[in-house]
Motif scaffolding. Sequence first.
Motif, short mmCIF file in Angstrom:
data_model
loop_
_atom_site.label_atom_id
_atom_site.label_comp_id
_atom_site.label_asym_id
_atom_site.label_seq_id
_atom_site.Cartn_x
_atom_site.Cartn_y
_atom_site.Cartn_z
N GLU B 100 43.40 -5.44 -18.47
CA GLU B 100 42.65 -6.61 -17.98
C GLU B 100 43.57 -7.80 -17.74
OE1 GLU B 100 38.42 -5.60 -20.24
OE2 GLU B 100 39.92 -6.88 -21.18
N SER B 101 44.56 -7.99 -18.63
CA SER B 101 45.49 -9.10 -18.47
C SER B 101 46.32 -8.94 -17.22
CB SER B 101 46.44 -9.18 -19.66
OG SER B 101 45.75 -9.18 -20.85
N LEU B 102 46.76 -7.71 -16.97
CA LEU B 102 47.64 -7.48 -15.83
C LEU B 102 46.95 -7.76 -14.51
CD1 LEU B 102 49.51 -4.20 -16.81
CD2 LEU B 102 50.47 -6.49 -16.59
N TYR B 103 45.68 -7.38 -14.41
CA TYR B 103 44.98 -7.46 -13.12
C TYR B 103 43.91 -8.54 -13.10
CZ TYR B 103 47.44 -3.23 -11.85
OH TYR B 103 48.43 -2.34 -11.54
N LEU B 104 43.97 -9.48 -14.05
CA LEU B 104 42.95 -10.52 -14.14
C LEU B 104 42.78 -11.22 -12.79
CD1 LEU B 104 41.07 -11.92 -16.15
CD2 LEU B 104 42.86 -13.60 -16.55
N GLY B 105 41.58 -11.18 -12.27
CA GLY B 105 41.30 -11.84 -10.99
C GLY B 105 41.62 -10.99 -9.78
N ALA B 106 42.27 -9.83 -10.00
CA ALA B 106 42.61 -8.96 -8.87
C ALA B 106 42.35 -7.50 -9.25
CB ALA B 106 44.07 -9.16 -8.48
N GLU B 107 41.23 -7.28 -9.94
CA GLU B 107 40.91 -5.95 -10.43
C GLU B 107 40.60 -5.00 -9.26
OE1 GLU B 107 39.36 -8.72 -11.35
OE2 GLU B 107 39.62 -8.98 -13.53
N PRO B 108 41.03 -3.73 -9.38
CA PRO B 108 40.67 -2.76 -8.33
C PRO B 108 39.15 -2.55 -8.31
CG PRO B 108 41.73 -1.67 -10.21
CD PRO B 108 41.85 -3.14 -10.44
N ARG B 109 38.59 -2.43 -7.09
CA ARG B 109 37.13 -2.33 -6.96
C ARG B 109 36.72 -0.88 -6.75
NH1 ARG B 109 35.24 -7.50 -5.94
NH2 ARG B 109 36.50 -8.79 -7.32
N TRP B 110 35.48 -0.60 -7.11
CA TRP B 110 34.92 0.74 -7.00
C TRP B 110 34.31 0.86 -5.61
CZ3 TRP B 110 29.78 2.97 -7.40
CH2 TRP B 110 29.79 4.32 -7.75
N PHE B 111 34.92 1.62 -4.73
CA PHE B 111 34.48 1.80 -3.34
C PHE B 111 34.20 0.47 -2.64
CE2 PHE B 111 33.29 5.93 -5.19
CZ PHE B 111 34.14 6.73 -4.42
N ILE B 115 32.22 -4.04 -8.14
CA ILE B 115 32.19 -3.39 -9.45
C ILE B 115 33.63 -2.99 -9.77
CG2 ILE B 115 31.40 -1.36 -10.73
CD1 ILE B 115 28.98 -1.34 -8.75
N ILE B 116 34.09 -3.31 -10.97
CA ILE B 116 35.49 -3.00 -11.31
C ILE B 116 35.65 -1.50 -11.56
CG2 ILE B 116 37.29 -3.34 -13.04
CD1 ILE B 116 36.20 -6.17 -13.40
N ASP B 117 36.64 -0.92 -10.90
CA ASP B 117 36.96 0.49 -11.11
C ASP B 117 37.84 0.60 -12.35
OD1 ASP B 117 37.76 3.08 -11.09
OD2 ASP B 117 38.22 3.15 -8.94
N ARG B 118 37.21 0.76 -13.52
CA ARG B 118 37.96 0.71 -14.77
C ARG B 118 38.95 1.86 -14.91
NH1 ARG B 118 36.39 -3.48 -17.78
NH2 ARG B 118 38.03 -2.84 -19.21
N GLN B 119 38.55 3.02 -14.37
CA GLN B 119 39.44 4.18 -14.40
C GLN B 119 40.78 3.85 -13.75
OE1 GLN B 119 39.24 7.54 -15.26
NE2 GLN B 119 37.45 7.13 -16.53
N ARG B 120 40.65 3.31 -12.51
CA ARG B 120 41.86 3.02 -11.75
C ARG B 120 42.65 1.87 -12.40
NH1 ARG B 120 41.29 1.16 -5.87
NH2 ARG B 120 43.24 0.02 -6.08
#
Lengths: 307, 509
Positions: B100-111, B115-120
């Motif tokens: 979460e810290s690494l990608y805060l504000g730029a999280e990969p999205r699910w399709f 929605i945050i793609d937590r797996q990715r």
Amino acid sequence: MTIVYRFGLVIALLALVVVFSLFAPAFLSVANFQSILFNHFAILSLVAVGMTLVVASGGIDLSIGTAVDMASLGYILLLAQDVPPAEAIAAGLLLALLVGVFNAGLIATLEIPPFLATLGTLFIGQSIQQLATDGGVPVYLIAGAPRPIFGLVDSARLWLVAVSLVATFAVMTYSPFGRKVLAFGIGPQVARYSGLSTKTLTLKVFLLSSLLAGVAGIILSSSVKSYAPLSGNAYLMDAIGATFLGTTLNATGRASIIGTLVGVLLLSVVKNGLLLLGVSFYWQQVVSGTLIFLVLAVSFSGKSAAH
Amino acid sequence: MSNVSVLALKGIYKSFGGVEALSGASLSLERGSVHGLVGQNGAGKSTLVKVLAGIHQPDGGTIEIGGHDTPHLTPHRAESLGIHFIHQDRLLAPTLTVAESLYLGAEPRWFGLPIIDRQRLRRDARDVLQRVFEIDISPDALVRDLSTAEQKIVQITRALLQNPRILVLDEPTTALVRSEAEHLFSAIDRLKAEGLSILYISHYLNEIERLCDKVTVLRNGKDVGTVSPREVPAAGIVAMMIDRKVDALFPKRTSVAGDPVLEVRGLSRDKELSDVSLTLRKGEVVGITGLVGSGTKAFARTLFGLMSPTSGEILLHGERLKPGSTVAAVARGIGLVPEDRRNHGISLDLTVRENATLASLSRFTRKLALLFAKERAAVGDFIDRLGIKTRGPEALLRNLSGGNQQKVVLSKWLIHGSDVVILDEPTVGVDVGAKVDIYREIRALADSGAAILVVSSDLLELTGISDRVAVFFRGRIVAERQASNLNQDDLLQLVTTGQTAEKIRNAAE
């Protein structure tokens, strides 16, 4: 404009006096003035000045009404058992001091923030009173029973209030203790870095404030010749209100005894004046609350404009 | 890599309230190189970094990024131009996970949905840490459970994900142990090989030698030279850092050390202090210095009773001092001029008089009442003696300048009549004029028979006002010398490495 900001409290007080004098003919009389002093100012001033000491030292005391109640409880219960008045008074004051010691212990030794520590004391105090009176039944001294030198007469009560207030003012203004409390309240770390014992200071502040509350309790119960559980608690909010109204009179927003007394006078005049105007008791709080908002809002807007 | 400059600071000036922090500092960073920035405390390093970050606007000079002049730099603009900063203090939310810290504000999205793609998210985090640092940190670990080095790595990785062109590292190893630092160094080597340009600010010259292609030395707000640390030895860089002009700032040493006043024996406290012994004598000024975390602060705080030692004892006039009690310390005659003046030294809302007499109210009391006139007279005397610029004893401290506020703290202990006065960084945030007054008063205090302990990281100040100097390194005293036979080079060497140049040479042979 700065005068309005600095002395908004005094201006509000004068305005009220003028309004009440105009609309309630009975307001402007010696008899009514005495009534304000006896019925409102006397007890609230002691409780509010006790609160002021704690606030000036950087804390708050939500259980100050508990100390009032514990003093009346001890005093009246012992009088009812035919204990001599002097001893009953001493016992009542001792019970009040116990509340102060308990608070100081929680705050100075266990380092619980004053708000939470005294809130806990408030709850415990309520239970103790209910347990001691079968769930809150008032204790009356039997009327008509021959009872020598019961309690205190009216003028003696006023003298006691005056002496307590003047003594407290002198201690806070002219003694090293008062200076230390002031320094501790403004900068607790600076006080510590100057070698002051902050624990001792906290203890002394709570002892003094609960003693004042105790005196208030004795006066209250001797004037109504009874002990009604939790009646002291009723003074808590007014005491806080008066203390913070009083801070508006100080340039740096400190709690001061003189400021608090002006605040107490304002609240007393409001209660008395509304009563004379025939306004319902239930509306009094609305008026007091609105006045507190007004005075604080004017004072704070003045402070922010100055910066 | 060619000699293309990706960043050039040219003749930067910046002053704060009349005190010049930067006076024409220049620095040029070449593409794909690691460039060191060194200088003593107060040389202007952090101001220069803040100018580059857009936090301070320079009063003069130009900043060229990628060959273009960039006036009116803001933190946001600096970031969009590809400059990323790793500041000394950690700036990660402790309760977020690593991913979460690494990608805060730029999280990969699910399709592409909100929605945050937590797996990715977790997979990407693990990959990037592995690729950049070759380190295996669980993406689900909470930041607060990581070691300091790991937090630093997460912080740097986060910056790298923004594709920076320039990375600025400000004292990145202060909180790291050696093995952790080594980890960071190999990562820096790898990043450099990938073409990133790095500005590296550090106190530790061995790190500069290990990492940097070039190093710029700042002194008194100006760059005094840029050299290659592989060609110029550490001693040469140290020589550049020191101002050779010893000016008339310091009073003459006039006092003679007398009997011991304060004896410290085997003082230890957790990791902060180990087995420290030191004696302060009547009429003597002892200076202690060391890097952040070396134990100088902990030592001063323990003497004043703000902290309790785990072992060891403090003797004052031969009698044991109650440990961990400021009340006892002040009652027995110890005074402290703390570093954090505004929170510990003075109350801004009290008057000069109320501040100055706070530690000695019993002296101004008769029959339970304060003697205001006596207080005013005593404080008035000290206002004159120290040259405190104020309306008078009744002025609020709020209305005094920093130097004059510091003089009020000093008068607090002069009025108290302390036998032992500890001064923690006594001239931080104080202008030169007030500095001279404070130095003179420290000497006068020693002459009058007090024992003085000065904690300072300003080495020039330390050797200038002390009779004797003790150097702390990792919780121990590693050297104790008369200030008169101590040169600045040796001292700086001792402070930064814990060893004398001689020892290092002997070890090498």
